[in-house]
Write a protein that holds these residues in place. Structure first.
Motif, short mmCIF file in Angstrom:
data_model
loop_
_atom_site.label_atom_id
_atom_site.label_comp_id
_atom_site.label_asym_id
_atom_site.label_seq_id
_atom_site.Cartn_x
_atom_site.Cartn_y
_atom_site.Cartn_z
N HIS A 58 -4.14 1.57 2.42
CA HIS A 58 -2.97 2.44 2.36
C HIS A 58 -2.16 2.44 3.64
O HIS A 58 -0.94 2.37 3.60
CB HIS A 58 -3.37 3.86 1.97
N SER A 59 -2.80 2.50 4.80
CA SER A 59 -2.01 2.54 6.04
C SER A 59 -1.41 1.18 6.35
O SER A 59 -0.25 1.07 6.74
CB SER A 59 -2.88 3.04 7.20
N ALA A 60 -2.21 0.12 6.17
CA ALA A 60 -1.74 -1.21 6.49
C ALA A 60 -0.66 -1.68 5.52
O ALA A 60 0.33 -2.30 5.91
CB ALA A 60 -2.91 -2.19 6.48
N GLY A 61 -0.84 -1.39 4.23
CA GLY A 61 0.17 -1.77 3.25
C GLY A 61 1.49 -1.09 3.50
O GLY A 61 2.56 -1.68 3.37
N VAL A 99 0.77 -7.86 14.23
CA VAL A 99 0.30 -6.88 15.22
C VAL A 99 -0.46 -5.76 14.51
O VAL A 99 -1.54 -5.33 14.97
CB VAL A 99 1.49 -6.30 16.01
N ALA A 100 0.07 -5.30 13.38
CA ALA A 100 -0.59 -4.22 12.63
C ALA A 100 -1.94 -4.66 12.07
O ALA A 100 -2.82 -3.83 11.82
CB ALA A 100 0.31 -3.75 11.50
N ALA A 101 -2.11 -5.97 11.87
CA ALA A 101 -3.33 -6.49 11.26
C ALA A 101 -4.48 -6.64 12.25
O ALA A 101 -5.62 -6.90 11.84
CB ALA A 101 -3.05 -7.83 10.60
N ILE A 102 -4.20 -6.50 13.54
CA ILE A 102 -5.25 -6.67 14.54
C ILE A 102 -6.38 -5.67 14.28
O ILE A 102 -6.15 -4.46 14.16
CB ILE A 102 -4.69 -6.47 15.97
N GLY A 103 -7.59 -6.18 14.16
CA GLY A 103 -8.75 -5.32 13.92
C GLY A 103 -9.07 -5.08 12.46
O GLY A 103 -10.09 -4.45 12.16
N THR A 104 -8.22 -5.55 11.54
CA THR A 104 -8.51 -5.38 10.12
C THR A 104 -9.35 -6.55 9.63
O THR A 104 -9.26 -7.66 10.15
CB THR A 104 -7.22 -5.30 9.28
N GLU A 105 -10.15 -6.32 8.60
CA GLU A 105 -11.05 -7.35 8.11
C GLU A 105 -10.38 -8.30 7.12
O GLU A 105 -10.62 -9.50 7.14
CB GLU A 105 -12.27 -6.70 7.44
N LEU A 106 -9.55 -7.76 6.26
CA LEU A 106 -8.98 -8.55 5.17
C LEU A 106 -7.55 -9.02 5.43
O LEU A 106 -7.00 -9.79 4.66
CB LEU A 106 -9.02 -7.74 3.87
N GLY A 107 -6.94 -8.55 6.53
CA GLY A 107 -5.56 -8.92 6.79
C GLY A 107 -4.58 -7.95 6.14
O GLY A 107 -4.96 -7.08 5.36
N VAL A 108 -3.32 -8.13 6.49
CA VAL A 108 -2.26 -7.22 6.02
C VAL A 108 -1.08 -8.07 5.56
O VAL A 108 -0.74 -9.07 6.19
CB VAL A 108 -1.80 -6.28 7.16
N GLY A 109 -0.45 -7.67 4.49
CA GLY A 109 0.70 -8.42 4.01
C GLY A 109 1.51 -7.62 3.01
O GLY A 109 1.20 -6.48 2.67
N THR A 110 2.55 -8.25 2.50
CA THR A 110 3.42 -7.61 1.51
C THR A 110 4.16 -8.67 0.72
O THR A 110 4.46 -9.76 1.23
CB THR A 110 4.43 -6.67 2.19
N THR A 111 4.42 -8.38 -0.53
CA THR A 111 5.40 -9.18 -1.26
C THR A 111 6.79 -8.73 -0.84
O THR A 111 6.96 -7.66 -0.25
CB THR A 111 5.26 -8.98 -2.78
N VAL A 112 7.78 -9.52 -1.15
CA VAL A 112 9.17 -9.09 -0.97
C VAL A 112 10.04 -9.88 -1.94
O VAL A 112 9.85 -11.09 -2.13
CB VAL A 112 9.66 -9.26 0.48
#
Length: 276
Positions: A58-61, A99-112
């Motif tokens: 939720h926070s990363a998305g 930058v927001a993904a640093i420390g996350t296990e699965l990574g962060v991303g978005t469609t657009v």
């Protein structure tokens, strides 16, 4: 969840020689019935109409989809926009997401996905772009067509003849996408071109809408509700009522001004029809 832009009617864009493009637009979003947080974001401010569906928790998305719409909003400089500015804004957003993904296990991303008002000489048109499985549809002369092609595992199976389009949404890999903004990848949108003709209606939406409503339901709502806000609200409300398994976002854009016939040729694939 980030919402940028206000519902607007009769936004007039002079083309010269007394010709104008006149646009209406509105957006709506809802968390749905099964998610605790809304990871969708949208931008609805001429010349950019964009929906981003964040992934990664939720926070990363939230951060990922927010980064995309904010970077695009910051890049607006005038009544028209081009792909060079679009791709630069997406690269900046990708850096923000990394930058927001640093420390996350699965990574962060978005469609657009979205529609960009562009210009070739004196001819106005929409540059439709897509990364992921959010979609853009066009309603023209009462006929609904899906403009974008999903970047997803099931779409690749459909194109390879391994899966019938009607079975795509029920496939266990229906949520697996093959392209996104983030995850350390270079942004690489696909593009289409649609002339900005009076009477054209565009729908930009997240997959939370299309997983709940069939193509015929989308078309019915777009035809039944002439106002952009009413249309967007109705689509989102119907998707939530149909199950609301994901966040739901819809942006509706109308070309309702009088513009002389344009010379720009559409690049929407012939025969491209919406999937349920």
């Amino acid at each position: 969840m980030t919402e940028i832009g206000r519902p607007t009617t009769a936004h007039t864009i002079p083309l010269g020689d007394g010709r104008d493009v006149v646009l209406d637009w509105a957006g709506a979003t809802d968390v749905g019935l099964r998610r605790a947080h809304n990871e969708d974001s949208y931008l609805a401010r001429s010349p950019l109409f964009v929906v981003a569906d964040g992934m990664g928790g939720h926070s990363a998305g939230d951060v990922a989809s927010d980064a995309v719409v904010r970077r695009l909003d910051e890049a607006i400089d005038g009544e028209f926009f081009d792909t060079e500015a679009l791709e630069e804004a997406l690269r900046l957003a990708s850096d923000d997401i990394d930058v927001a993904a640093i420390g996350t296990e699965l990574g962060v991303g978005t469609t657009v996905t979205g529609a960009v008002l562009s210009r070739e000489g004196d001819a106005p048109y929409f540059t439709i772009f897509n990364v992921g499985d959010s979609r853009v549809y066009m309603l023209d002369s009462g006929v609904l067509r899906q403009v974008t092609v999903d970047h997803s595992v099931v779409q690749e199976m459909v194109q390879a003849g391994m899966l019938h389009p009607d079975d795509a949404e029920k496939h266990p890999d229906s949520n697996v996408i093959t392209k996104a903004i983030g995850f350390g990848a270079e942004p690489s949108p696909d593009y289409w071109r649609v002339p900005a003709r009076p009477g054209l209606r565009l729908l930009i939406c997240s997959d939370g809408l299309t997983k709940e409503l069939s193509a015929s339901a989308l078309a019915a709502a777009l035809v039944t509700h002439p106002g952009t806000q009413d249309a967007a609200d109705s689509l989102v409300r119907d998707a939530v009522a149909a199950g609301g398994r994901d966040n739901v976002t819809a942006v509706v854009v109308d070309v309702r001004g009088t513009v002389e016939a344009v010379d720009v040729e559409s690049t929407v694939p012939t025969g491209q029809t919406p999937r349920a």
